[in-house]
Write an enzyme that holds these catalytic residues in place. Sequence first.
Site, mmCIF file in Angstrom:
data_model
loop_
_atom_site.group_PDB
_atom_site.id
_atom_site.type_symbol
_atom_site.label_atom_id
_atom_site.label_comp_id
_atom_site.label_asym_id
_atom_site.label_seq_id
_atom_site.Cartn_x
_atom_site.Cartn_y
_atom_site.Cartn_z
ATOM 1 N N LYS A 146 -4.278 20.644 -4.283
ATOM 2 C CA LYS A 146 -3.181 19.681 -4.465
ATOM 3 C C LYS A 146 -3.573 18.685 -5.527
ATOM 4 C CE LYS A 146 -0.619 16.164 -1.843
ATOM 5 N NZ LYS A 146 -1.202 14.879 -2.288
ATOM 6 N N PRO A 197 0.764 15.060 2.988
ATOM 7 C CA PRO A 197 -0.208 14.223 3.704
ATOM 8 C C PRO A 197 -0.139 12.779 3.215
ATOM 9 C CG PRO A 197 -1.299 15.506 2.001
ATOM 10 C CD PRO A 197 0.136 15.937 2.006
ATOM 11 N N GLY A 209 6.543 12.586 0.825
ATOM 12 C CA GLY A 209 5.553 11.645 1.363
ATOM 13 C C GLY A 209 6.250 10.398 1.868
ATOM 14 N N TYR A 258 -10.052 15.797 1.991
ATOM 15 C CA TYR A 258 -10.827 15.093 0.973
ATOM 16 C C TYR A 258 -12.240 15.564 1.184
ATOM 17 C CZ TYR A 258 -7.241 11.765 -0.556
ATOM 18 O OH TYR A 258 -6.128 11.184 -1.101
ATOM 19 N N TYR A 265 0.837 -1.210 0.000
ATOM 20 C CA TYR A 265 0.000 0.000 0.000
ATOM 21 C C TYR A 265 0.866 1.252 0.000
ATOM 22 C CZ TYR A 265 -2.653 3.933 1.552
ATOM 23 O OH TYR A 265 -3.183 5.192 1.636
ATOM 24 N N SER A 297 -3.357 14.230 6.715
ATOM 25 C CA SER A 297 -4.366 13.684 5.795
ATOM 26 C C SER A 297 -5.744 13.641 6.454
ATOM 27 C CB SER A 297 -3.976 12.260 5.384
ATOM 28 O OG SER A 297 -5.065 11.625 4.732
ATOM 29 N N HIS A 345 0.254 12.707 -6.918
ATOM 30 C CA HIS A 345 -0.164 11.781 -5.839
ATOM 31 C C HIS A 345 0.768 10.583 -5.774
ATOM 32 C CE1 HIS A 345 -4.067 11.342 -3.410
ATOM 33 N NE2 HIS A 345 -3.342 10.314 -3.028
ATOM 34 N N ARG A 370 0.085 7.473 -7.810
ATOM 35 C CA ARG A 370 -0.929 6.507 -7.316
ATOM 36 C C ARG A 370 -2.303 6.749 -7.918
ATOM 37 N NH1 ARG A 370 0.665 4.352 -2.369
ATOM 38 N NH2 ARG A 370 -1.270 4.618 -1.206
ATOM 39 N N THR A 375 -7.352 18.238 -1.827
ATOM 40 C CA THR A 375 -6.799 17.299 -2.821
ATOM 41 C C THR A 375 -7.844 17.073 -3.900
ATOM 42 O OG1 THR A 375 -5.315 16.283 -1.234
ATOM 43 C CG2 THR A 375 -5.943 14.953 -3.143
ATOM 44 N N SER A 410 1.305 18.050 -8.187
ATOM 45 C CA SER A 410 1.465 16.693 -7.636
ATOM 46 C C SER A 410 0.725 15.681 -8.490
ATOM 47 C CB SER A 410 0.889 16.651 -6.209
ATOM 48 O OG SER A 410 0.897 15.320 -5.681
ATOM 49 N N ASP A 455 5.500 18.098 -5.270
ATOM 50 C CA ASP A 455 5.931 16.877 -4.592
ATOM 51 C C ASP A 455 6.007 15.732 -5.600
ATOM 52 O OD1 ASP A 455 2.744 16.138 -2.910
ATOM 53 O OD2 ASP A 455 3.426 15.617 -4.924
HETATM 54 C C1 FNR Z 1 -0.208 9.613 -0.328
HETATM 55 N N1 FNR Z 1 -0.655 10.852 -0.772
HETATM 56 C C2 FNR Z 1 -1.787 11.419 -0.250
HETATM 57 N N2 FNR Z 1 -2.200 12.637 -0.673
HETATM 58 C C3 FNR Z 1 -3.307 13.222 -0.126
HETATM 59 O O1 FNR Z 1 -3.680 14.327 -0.531
HETATM 60 N N3 FNR Z 1 -4.000 12.591 0.885
HETATM 61 C C4 FNR Z 1 -3.619 11.370 1.343
HETATM 62 O O2 FNR Z 1 -4.247 10.832 2.247
HETATM 63 C C5 FNR Z 1 -2.507 10.738 0.757
HETATM 64 N N4 FNR Z 1 -2.130 9.485 1.143
HETATM 65 C C6 FNR Z 1 -0.967 8.911 0.635
HETATM 66 C C7 FNR Z 1 -0.552 7.675 1.079
HETATM 67 C C8 FNR Z 1 0.641 7.121 0.584
HETATM 68 C C9 FNR Z 1 1.085 5.784 1.070
HETATM 69 C C10 FNR Z 1 1.410 7.826 -0.364
HETATM 70 C C11 FNR Z 1 2.704 7.273 -0.900
HETATM 71 C C12 FNR Z 1 0.979 9.063 -0.822
HETATM 72 C C13 FNR Z 1 0.171 11.633 -1.725
HETATM 73 C C14 FNR Z 1 1.211 12.472 -0.961
HETATM 74 O O3 FNR Z 1 0.573 13.560 -0.316
HETATM 75 C C15 FNR Z 1 2.263 13.062 -1.886
HETATM 76 O O4 FNR Z 1 1.622 13.694 -2.974
HETATM 77 C C16 FNR Z 1 3.256 12.016 -2.394
HETATM 78 O O5 FNR Z 1 3.492 11.036 -1.435
HETATM 79 C C17 FNR Z 1 4.574 12.686 -2.751
HETATM 80 O O6 FNR Z 1 5.404 11.773 -3.388
HETATM 81 P P1 FNR Z 1 6.563 10.931 -2.643
HETATM 82 O O7 FNR Z 1 7.364 11.882 -1.805
HETATM 83 O O8 FNR Z 1 5.846 9.913 -1.835
HETATM 84 O O9 FNR Z 1 7.334 10.354 -3.804
HETATM 85 C C1 LAC Z 2 -3.751 7.148 -1.106
HETATM 86 C C2 LAC Z 2 -4.795 8.047 -0.535
HETATM 87 C C3 LAC Z 2 -5.339 7.703 0.766
HETATM 88 O O1 LAC Z 2 -2.988 7.599 -1.957
HETATM 89 O O2 LAC Z 2 -4.498 9.373 -0.709
HETATM 90 O O3 LAC Z 2 -3.722 5.996 -0.714
#
Ligand code: FNR
Ligand code: LAC
Length: 353
Positions: A222, A74, A300, A127, A21, A103, A246, A249, A153, A244, A277
């Site tokens: 974001k 976050p 992150g 969110y 995850y 988050s 994310h 993801r 976000t 970003s 990011d």
């Molecule tokens: C995230 N990210 C994310 N963003 C957001 O707005 N709310 C969230 O709850 C989450 N949750 C989350 C979980 C996990 C496991 C990851 C890896 C990322 C995105 C996060 O804020 C950010 O955009 C990225 O993680 C930045 O990239 P790096 O530093 O992980 O490469």
């Molecule tokens: C994620 C969400 C929770 O990337 O932002 O898993």
Amino acid sequence: MNVWDYEQRFEQTLDAGAFGYFAGGADDEVTLRDNVAAFRRWRLRPRMLVDVSAAAIETTVLGEPVSMPLLVAPTAFQRMAHPDGEIATARATAAAGTVMTMSTVATASPGEVAEAAPGAARWFQLYWFKDEGVTHALIDQAVVSDFRAIVLTIDAPGAPGRRERDLRSGFVVEAPIPAVEAATGRPTGLTPAEVFALVESRLTWRDLERLRGMSDLPLLVKGVLTREDARLAVDGGVDGIVVSNHAGRQLDTVLAGIDALPEVVDEVGGEVEVFVDGGVRRGTDVLKALALGARAALIGRPVLWGLAAAGEAGVRDVLEIFRREIALGMQLLGCVGCGAVTRAHVQSGPDPT
Ligand code: FNR
Ligand code: LAC
């Protein structure tokens, strides 16, 4: 020595589901990998014989002083990485003198996070839930707990990207998520897709006005990756933009954050603060982000790597590693401070692969 050491320990620390995850991305994870690779394509242009004896890396973000141009992004469900979760991250980030973005789907409430590090600068990532009552309650909690900004976000409209690691592992969140409990009555036991299904998918830029009416806090969005959306965001009254994808993801094969940054800065850089990011792993990455017009970068996964390895101490060490690397990089780049880093200090280079 560096954050990559923490990544190595990360896989050894977590079970396959949680590791998948936190580490995973969408589809073929093209953007996940490109976030890091893109930074290596950009090359720094150092200037010599500059008096850097007083070089500093402090700056401000939305008027808030921070120790370095690096904030904590976050990331959800942090108690799945370490029992202290967001509480540890809040304490470590406060000690490092920078901003933690919490988050909405944290495994702690805004009040608990605020209590963990009283007086520290924190942003609340929102969110926008389909349940407007929960959305309002979240914002009210952030305001009452002295959060300094709301970060909406906008790249997760009701669904996560197709994260095949989670589908293979059947990953389910096993820690309590206060916001999810408020919206569903179920504190835990949901898949990420079930959590995302709580997020509104009907939002448009017109809703920014409603959101700005819900609190007096500065508002950032974001997930912007285009000049067109940057213009719509600024015309909608935002105070900041986080470029970003994310962490790769959501929609796979979009641009790396650092590669999308220039067009956003060209469009709105002079009007609002722009952040970026995705794939920030070295102090030199942060300097490249500054050179391309970012006010600061966010991380992150490196925070999660430190958290899983050693809780608060691990996050503190990760942030200290970045602080050290940014400071050395600033000195060797020939810059006396963040404001001295310009577009002339970076150029796109040959693809190293
Ligand atoms: C995230 N990210 C994310 N963003 C957001 O707005 N709310 C969230 O709850 C989450 N949750 C989350 C979980 C996990 C496991 C990851 C890896 C990322 C995105 C996060 O804020 C950010 O955009 C990225 O993680 C930045 O990239 P790096 O530093 O992980 O490469
Ligand atoms: C994620 C969400 C929770 O990337 O932002 O898993």
